[in-house]
Design a protein around this motif. Structure first.
Motif, mmCIF file in Angstrom:
data_model
loop_
_atom_site.group_PDB
_atom_site.id
_atom_site.type_symbol
_atom_site.label_atom_id
_atom_site.label_comp_id
_atom_site.label_asym_id
_atom_site.label_seq_id
_atom_site.Cartn_x
_atom_site.Cartn_y
_atom_site.Cartn_z
ATOM 1 N N SER A 21 0.838 -1.190 0.000
ATOM 2 C CA SER A 21 0.000 0.000 0.000
ATOM 3 C C SER A 21 0.871 1.236 0.000
ATOM 4 C CB SER A 21 -0.901 0.028 1.240
ATOM 5 O OG SER A 21 -1.749 -1.092 1.293
ATOM 6 N N CYS A 22 0.353 2.293 -0.591
ATOM 7 C CA CYS A 22 1.035 3.573 -0.597
ATOM 8 C C CYS A 22 -0.001 4.660 -0.333
ATOM 9 C CB CYS A 22 1.737 3.808 -1.915
ATOM 10 S SG CYS A 22 2.469 5.466 -2.071
ATOM 11 N N ALA A 23 0.109 5.285 0.813
ATOM 12 C CA ALA A 23 -0.826 6.341 1.180
ATOM 13 C C ALA A 23 -0.230 7.694 0.831
ATOM 14 C CB ALA A 23 -1.150 6.258 2.666
ATOM 15 N N ALA A 24 -0.978 8.469 0.098
ATOM 16 C CA ALA A 24 -0.542 9.803 -0.283
ATOM 17 C C ALA A 24 -1.236 10.845 0.577
ATOM 18 C CB ALA A 24 -0.849 10.064 -1.749
ATOM 19 N N SER A 25 -0.499 11.897 0.892
ATOM 20 C CA SER A 25 -1.080 12.984 1.662
ATOM 21 C C SER A 25 -0.500 14.311 1.193
ATOM 22 C CB SER A 25 -0.828 12.787 3.158
ATOM 23 O OG SER A 25 0.554 12.756 3.432
ATOM 24 N N ARG A 26 -1.180 15.393 1.507
ATOM 25 C CA ARG A 26 -0.771 16.740 1.131
ATOM 26 C C ARG A 26 -0.783 16.947 -0.377
ATOM 27 N NH1 ARG A 26 4.218 18.496 5.152
ATOM 28 N NH2 ARG A 26 3.229 17.829 7.087
ATOM 29 N N ARG A 27 -1.565 17.844 -0.807
ATOM 30 C CA ARG A 27 -1.660 18.248 -2.219
ATOM 31 C C ARG A 27 -1.943 17.060 -3.134
ATOM 32 N NH1 ARG A 27 -0.217 23.497 -2.937
ATOM 33 N NH2 ARG A 27 0.970 24.480 -1.258
ATOM 34 N N THR A 28 -2.739 16.108 -2.673
ATOM 35 C CA THR A 28 -3.039 14.942 -3.493
ATOM 36 C C THR A 28 -3.852 15.302 -4.728
ATOM 37 O OG1 THR A 28 -4.970 14.476 -2.119
ATOM 38 C CG2 THR A 28 -2.916 13.351 -1.541
ATOM 39 N N SER A 29 -4.510 16.428 -4.713
ATOM 40 C CA SER A 29 -5.286 16.843 -5.884
ATOM 41 C C SER A 29 -4.389 17.141 -7.079
ATOM 42 C CB SER A 29 -6.122 18.082 -5.549
ATOM 43 O OG SER A 29 -5.277 19.156 -5.187
#
Length: 124
Positions: A21-29
């Motif tokens: 799994s790879c969780a993305a955060s901050r400015r994902t848009s």
């Protein structure tokens, strides 16, 4: 900037399955594409799979397309890599990467954010 955190690696036996799994955060848009790369000891980092963040189009390295599946959950800002029928040669550090601009390249140089990697070790 985008932050990426991988999880799910470990020590497994040949023939086992694993889901990274790879969780993305901050400015994902801003994410256009997310990918997985791997680097075995003494070898260069190589492309494994990628997925477009909006449309879900997937791309695979020829050497893994029959055993690896990349998927995403946009609601969780998470990308997954399902690995089946693991082989000792799959042993490597697996890195998650993100690109925040339009490009069709699958070269590692064209991904501008990287996670710290998760170790996958396959014993025979």
């Amino acid at each position: 900037q985008v932050q990426l955190v991988e999880s799910g690696g470990g020590l497994v036996q040949a023939g086992d399955s694993l889901k990274l799994s790879c969780a993305a955060s901050r400015r994902t848009s801003r994410i256009d594409t997310m990918g997985w790369f791997r680097q075995a000891p003494g070898k260069e980092r190589e492309f494994v799979a990628a997925i477009s963040w909006s449309g879900g189009t997937t791309y695979y390295a020829a050497s893994v397309k029959d055993r690896f599946t990349i998927s995403r959950d946009n609601a969780k800002n998470t990308v997954y890599l399902q690995i089946n029928s693991l082989k000792p040669e799959d042993t490597a550090v697996y890195y998650c990467a993100a690109r925040t601009y339009l490009s069709t390249s699958l070269d590692a140089r064209n991904f501008n954010y990287w996670g710290q990697g998760t170790q996958v070790t396959v014993s025979s």
